[in-house]
Design an enzyme around this catalytic site. Sequence first.
Site, PDB file in Angstrom:
ATOM      1  N   SER A 178       0.845  -1.199   0.000  1.00  0.00           N
ATOM      2  CA  SER A 178       0.000   0.000   0.000  1.00  0.00           C
ATOM      3  C   SER A 178       0.877   1.245   0.000  1.00  0.00           C
ATOM      4  O   SER A 178       1.658   1.468   0.938  1.00  0.00           O
ATOM      5  CB  SER A 178      -0.891   0.021   1.237  1.00  0.00           C
ATOM      6  OG  SER A 178      -1.447   1.318   1.373  1.00  0.00           O
TER       7      SER A 178
ATOM      8  N   HIS B 115      -1.332  -1.287  -4.208  1.00  0.00           N
ATOM      9  CA  HIS B 115      -2.591  -0.951  -3.521  1.00  0.00           C
ATOM     10  C   HIS B 115      -2.632   0.555  -3.248  1.00  0.00           C
ATOM     11  O   HIS B 115      -1.701   1.115  -2.675  1.00  0.00           O
ATOM     12  CB  HIS B 115      -2.639  -1.733  -2.212  1.00  0.00           C
ATOM     13  CG  HIS B 115      -3.916  -1.643  -1.436  1.00  0.00           C
ATOM     14  ND1 HIS B 115      -5.028  -2.415  -1.714  1.00  0.00           N
ATOM     15  CD2 HIS B 115      -4.266  -0.886  -0.367  1.00  0.00           C
ATOM     16  CE1 HIS B 115      -5.997  -2.149  -0.845  1.00  0.00           C
ATOM     17  NE2 HIS B 115      -5.561  -1.209  -0.018  1.00  0.00           N
TER      18      HIS B 115
ATOM     19  N   ASP C  76      -4.912   3.475  -1.455  1.00  0.00           N
ATOM     20  CA  ASP C  76      -5.982   3.718  -0.482  1.00  0.00           C
ATOM     21  C   ASP C  76      -6.571   5.096  -0.684  1.00  0.00           C
ATOM     22  O   ASP C  76      -5.911   6.108  -0.418  1.00  0.00           O
ATOM     23  CB  ASP C  76      -5.419   3.599   0.939  1.00  0.00           C
ATOM     24  CG  ASP C  76      -5.173   2.154   1.331  1.00  0.00           C
ATOM     25  OD1 ASP C  76      -6.113   1.354   1.237  1.00  0.00           O
ATOM     26  OD2 ASP C  76      -4.030   1.832   1.725  1.00  0.00           O
TER      27      ASP C  76
ATOM     28  N   MET D 141      -9.224   7.779   0.493  1.00  0.00           N
ATOM     29  CA  MET D 141     -10.018   8.109   1.687  1.00  0.00           C
ATOM     30  C   MET D 141     -10.584   9.514   1.548  1.00  0.00           C
ATOM     31  O   MET D 141      -9.897  10.417   1.063  1.00  0.00           O
ATOM     32  CB  MET D 141      -9.118   8.057   2.933  1.00  0.00           C
ATOM     33  CG  MET D 141      -8.413   6.734   3.124  1.00  0.00           C
ATOM     34  SD  MET D 141      -7.437   6.729   4.644  1.00  0.00           S
ATOM     35  CE  MET D 141      -6.625   5.129   4.517  1.00  0.00           C
TER      36      MET D 141
ATOM     37  N   HIS E 291      -8.590   0.890  -3.437  1.00  0.00           N
ATOM     38  CA  HIS E 291      -9.469   0.624  -2.299  1.00  0.00           C
ATOM     39  C   HIS E 291     -10.157   1.934  -1.932  1.00  0.00           C
ATOM     40  O   HIS E 291      -9.520   2.840  -1.412  1.00  0.00           O
ATOM     41  CB  HIS E 291      -8.602   0.075  -1.148  1.00  0.00           C
ATOM     42  CG  HIS E 291      -9.341  -0.162   0.123  1.00  0.00           C
ATOM     43  ND1 HIS E 291      -8.684  -0.372   1.321  1.00  0.00           N
ATOM     44  CD2 HIS E 291     -10.667  -0.223   0.403  1.00  0.00           C
ATOM     45  CE1 HIS E 291      -9.583  -0.560   2.277  1.00  0.00           C
ATOM     46  NE2 HIS E 291     -10.789  -0.467   1.750  1.00  0.00           N
TER      47      HIS E 291
ATOM     48  N   MET F 138     -12.331   4.082   0.208  1.00  0.00           N
ATOM     49  CA  MET F 138     -12.956   4.303   1.511  1.00  0.00           C
ATOM     50  C   MET F 138     -13.640   5.662   1.446  1.00  0.00           C
ATOM     51  O   MET F 138     -13.227   6.633   2.087  1.00  0.00           O
ATOM     52  CB  MET F 138     -11.883   4.242   2.605  1.00  0.00           C
ATOM     53  CG  MET F 138     -11.369   2.823   2.831  1.00  0.00           C
ATOM     54  SD  MET F 138      -9.737   2.764   3.579  1.00  0.00           S
ATOM     55  CE  MET F 138      -8.728   2.977   2.110  1.00  0.00           C
TER      56      MET F 138
ATOM     57  N   MET G 109     -11.287  -6.475   5.969  1.00  0.00           N
ATOM     58  CA  MET G 109     -10.443  -5.502   6.669  1.00  0.00           C
ATOM     59  C   MET G 109     -10.059  -6.082   8.025  1.00  0.00           C
ATOM     60  O   MET G 109     -10.930  -6.474   8.806  1.00  0.00           O
ATOM     61  CB  MET G 109     -11.192  -4.175   6.872  1.00  0.00           C
ATOM     62  CG  MET G 109     -11.424  -3.353   5.626  1.00  0.00           C
ATOM     63  SD  MET G 109      -9.935  -2.944   4.686  1.00  0.00           S
ATOM     64  CE  MET G 109      -8.921  -2.082   5.919  1.00  0.00           C
TER      65      MET G 109
ATOM     66  N   GLY H 271      -8.528   3.693   7.774  1.00  0.00           N
ATOM     67  CA  GLY H 271      -8.271   5.126   7.952  1.00  0.00           C
ATOM     68  C   GLY H 271      -6.795   5.426   8.081  1.00  0.00           C
ATOM     69  O   GLY H 271      -6.350   6.495   7.656  1.00  0.00           O
TER      70      GLY H 271
ATOM     71  N   ASP I 297      -6.439  -6.844   4.611  1.00  0.00           N
ATOM     72  CA  ASP I 297      -5.795  -5.523   4.605  1.00  0.00           C
ATOM     73  C   ASP I 297      -5.810  -4.945   6.014  1.00  0.00           C
ATOM     74  O   ASP I 297      -6.876  -4.752   6.592  1.00  0.00           O
ATOM     75  CB  ASP I 297      -6.581  -4.617   3.638  1.00  0.00           C
ATOM     76  CG  ASP I 297      -6.017  -3.212   3.511  1.00  0.00           C
ATOM     77  OD1 ASP I 297      -4.953  -2.917   4.076  1.00  0.00           O
ATOM     78  OD2 ASP I 297      -6.681  -2.404   2.820  1.00  0.00           O
TER      79      ASP I 297
HETATM   80  C1  DX5 Z   1      -6.148   0.997   6.123  1.00  0.00           C
HETATM   81  C2  DX5 Z   1      -5.776   0.886   4.655  1.00  0.00           C
HETATM   82  C3  DX5 Z   1      -4.648  -0.035   4.488  1.00  0.00           C
HETATM   83  C4  DX5 Z   1      -3.353   0.450   5.096  1.00  0.00           C
HETATM   84  C5  DX5 Z   1      -2.616  -0.749   5.587  1.00  0.00           C
HETATM   85  O1  DX5 Z   1      -7.029   2.014   6.264  1.00  0.00           O
HETATM   86  O2  DX5 Z   1      -6.866   0.399   3.912  1.00  0.00           O
HETATM   87  O3  DX5 Z   1      -4.466  -0.437   3.137  1.00  0.00           O
HETATM   88  O4  DX5 Z   1      -2.551   1.145   4.189  1.00  0.00           O
HETATM   89  O5  DX5 Z   1      -1.516  -0.344   6.325  1.00  0.00           O
HETATM   90  P1  DX5 Z   1      -0.740  -1.348   7.288  1.00  0.00           P
HETATM   91  O6  DX5 Z   1      -0.297  -2.492   6.437  1.00  0.00           O
HETATM   92  O7  DX5 Z   1       0.387  -0.524   7.799  1.00  0.00           O
HETATM   93  O8  DX5 Z   1      -1.712  -1.775   8.349  1.00  0.00           O
HETATM   94 ZN    ZN Z   2      -6.463  -0.554   1.830  1.00  0.00          ZN
END
Ligand code: DX5
Ligand code: ZN
Length: 223
Positions: A10, A35, A37, A39, A68, A70, A139, A144, A177
């Site tokens: 990610s 990946h 993310d 948000m 992904h 969110m 998850m 977040g 994840d």
């Molecule tokens: C969480 C994200 C993850 C995050 C994972 O909100 O969706 O993809 O980047 O990070 P780690 O692997 O550090 O938990």
């Molecule tokens: Zn993610």
Amino acid sequence: MKHDIVLAPSVLSADLAQLGDQVAMIEAGGADWVHVDVMDGHFVPNLTFGAGVVDAVKRSTSLPVDVHLMVERPEFYISPFADAGADVFTLHPETTAHVQRQLEQVRACGMRAGLALNPGTPLAYAEAVAADLDLLLIMSVNPGFAAQGYVPASTEKIRKARHLLDVHAGRARLQVDGGITRATIREAYEAGADTFVAGSAIFGASDPKAEIGELRNHCFPVV
Ligand code: DX5
Ligand code: ZN
């Protein structure tokens, strides 16, 4: 399928001042997907990337880009993210009234359709739309932020999700994840996950390229 695992670093934990180089680095280290993310500061308490960043990632790599979402109302972003080059588009069921329609729309735009379930979100959401899934994301943290701890109950949920996919959606990938590290990846793998997102474990490692191989080895320890 012992060797059919996907590792998806990610970029949330990457050095964003060097995004292209960081993506090239993980590709050289053997990553399978990248990946991203996304948000929105509403569905989750953090703000990150839009379609412009997906486009920049896409131009930095030949790997599939796994996005992904969110965000509330992910339907607004299906077409822009497809145009930006996203290969996988994963949404959360709480964010839209018509989940099945949006999954269909994701596929119609040429992307793989994913559904993500928070730790407190029941697996029944996935069962209802199993035929429309290319990927189910369990998850293992409340989304977040990077670098949170793996929620232990995730393992049993992965096990149940594996069964659900085996029965209803044989070809869909089962992704996990959040909090994936050398210490947790095998537990998730043994429970049936085949696709692993890791942010801080890879980009926070002293040798991120080598860490990708380490995580893979921790799924299949040499005995
Ligand atoms: C969480 C994200 C993850 C995050 C994972 O909100 O969706 O993809 O980047 O990070 P780690 O692997 O550090 O938990
Ligand atoms: Zn993610």
